[in-house]
Motif scaffolding. Structure first.
Motif, short mmCIF file in Angstrom:
data_model
loop_
_atom_site.label_atom_id
_atom_site.label_comp_id
_atom_site.label_asym_id
_atom_site.label_seq_id
_atom_site.Cartn_x
_atom_site.Cartn_y
_atom_site.Cartn_z
N ARG A 164 0.84 7.61 1.38
CA ARG A 164 1.34 7.69 2.77
C ARG A 164 2.70 8.37 2.82
N TRP A 191 -7.59 9.51 -0.01
CA TRP A 191 -7.56 8.04 -0.08
C TRP A 191 -8.54 7.55 -1.13
N MET A 192 -8.47 6.29 -1.50
CA MET A 192 -9.42 5.75 -2.48
C MET A 192 -10.85 5.78 -1.89
N SER A 201 -0.31 2.05 -4.58
CA SER A 201 -0.57 3.50 -4.75
C SER A 201 -0.94 4.14 -3.42
N THR A 202 -1.66 3.40 -2.58
CA THR A 202 -2.03 3.97 -1.28
C THR A 202 -0.78 4.22 -0.43
N ARG A 203 0.16 3.28 -0.50
CA ARG A 203 1.40 3.49 0.27
C ARG A 203 2.17 4.70 -0.25
N ILE A 258 -7.64 -1.35 4.55
CA ILE A 258 -7.40 -0.35 3.50
C ILE A 258 -7.82 1.04 3.96
N SER A 259 -6.93 2.01 3.76
CA SER A 259 -7.26 3.42 4.03
C SER A 259 -8.13 3.91 2.88
N ALA A 260 -9.32 4.40 3.22
CA ALA A 260 -10.27 4.81 2.18
C ALA A 260 -10.99 6.06 2.67
N ASP A 311 -2.85 -1.15 4.55
CA ASP A 311 -2.39 -0.97 3.17
C ASP A 311 -1.22 -1.89 2.80
N ALA A 335 -12.38 0.60 -2.59
CA ALA A 335 -11.84 -0.36 -1.61
C ALA A 335 -12.65 -1.66 -1.66
#
Ligand code: AMP
Ligand code: MN
Ligand code: MN
Ligand code: MN
Length: 297
Positions: free
Chosen positions: A107, A178-179, A102-104, A73-75, A48, A184
């Motif tokens: 986290r 996650w997305m 946004s992913t961070r 990417i975390s998905a 990410d 992703a």
């Protein structure tokens, strides 16, 4: 200047981590190791984050290593957390940067909730401890919690931390929304890159039709490649995933997923080559067709 022909002799390692996520080395250190180990096509793929991408590119210019920008990417696929690697991306793409940001943020929220959950199980200060192990407050990974729990004597090894605390159903595990896989893939394609399903043997897909069901969806959603040879796969997985890549007409990728000398079983570049019966993910990359390294010593 010695031409270094790599066409047909590509030694690729397209999955690795720096301190910008949960690795313990810098971009320059990874490139130094890659060159020393004979890798001539390399990518940094932090979780990410693309923070180390430019430093990696600058370091690669000093070495006989071709380099592509990457990210992991975390998905999620349905409710299964998965990782989608983006390779040969434009790391300055605005939508990609917004999606990673946004992913961070997710986290950070998760890390606080993990700290609270561990405190409930009698382990105090885990959020602060994990935070001290992380380079950035917005990129705290389960690995940083694992390092804290080992350092503070709660567990003897990272493996013990994951099996006791960091897996679904365990006291320190906090699920994240996650997305989606589609999102992703779209971010990676929007940034001009290839979307690669990472280490698919590691996911818990049994209740959802198994890994071929995930790979079929990944292909239908526009995914480009799957990791065939990687540290998360056993030698029998290499054969299974090679067959799955052929069956679903996906390209194949290879990567050590190197994090640190102490924690990674597989060293950079220390993997067998992809079978010539597979189409490598770098097939259409101009960088992988280069035959000289004009700036290299
Ligand atoms: P996160 O992205 O924060 O959910 O953390 C996932 C990271 O934890 C992975 O990228 C690995 O670095 C690490 N990890 C996952 N499973 C294990 C395990 N069983 N043992 C050690 N490290 C693991
Ligand atoms: Mn990691
Ligand atoms: Mn991963
Ligand atoms: Mn990884």
């Amino acid at each position: 200047m010695v031409p270094n022909k790599i066409n047909g002799l590509i030694v690729a390692d397209l999955h690795s981590h720096t301190r910008a996520s949960d690795g313990s080395l810098s971009a320059a250190q990874l490139l130094e190791i890659a060159e020393a180990r004979g890798v001539n096509l390399f990518a940094i793929t932090d979780h990410d984050s693309v923070e180390s991408v430019a430093a990696g590119r600058a370091a690669a210019l000093e070495r006989k290593v071709n380099y592509v920008a990457g990210v992991e990417i975390s998905a999620q696929w349905r409710d299964v957390p998965i990782h989608v690697v983006g390779l040969n991306i434009d790391e300055s793409d605005a939508s990609l940067l917004a999606g990673l940001s946004s992913t961070r943020a997710m986290r950070t929220d998760r890390a606080k909730a993990m700290g609270a959950s561990l405190a409930h199980s009698g382990i105090a200060n885990a959020f602060d401890g994990a935070r001290r192990h992380a380079t950035h407050p917005e990129l705290i990974s389960r690995s940083h919690f694992a390092r804290y729990l080992v350092d503070s004597g709660v567990c003897a090894s990272n493996g013990e931390v994951f099996s006791r605390f960091m897996k679904p159903g365990k006291p320190g595990y906090v699920p994240v929304n996650w997305m989606s896989v589609e999102a992703a893939i779209a971010l990676i394609h929007g940034a001009g890159g290839c979307a690669v399903l990472a280490h698919a043997a590691r996911y818990d897909t049994e209740a959802l039709g198994g890994v071929s069901s995930l790979i079929s969806d990944f292909k239908n959603l526009g995914g480009d490649a799957i990791e065939v040879i990687c540290s998360g796969h056993s030698p029998s997985d290499w054969a299974n995933f090679a067959a799955l890549a052929r069956r679903f007409e996906l390209k194949a990728s290879i990567g050590s997923d190197f994090h640190s000398h102490a924690e990674s079983k597989v060293r950079i570049g220390d993997l067998p080559r992809l079978s010539p019966s597979l189409t490598p993910v770098w097939q259409d990359w101009s960088i992988a067709q280069n035959t000289v390294f004009p700036n290299r010593r």
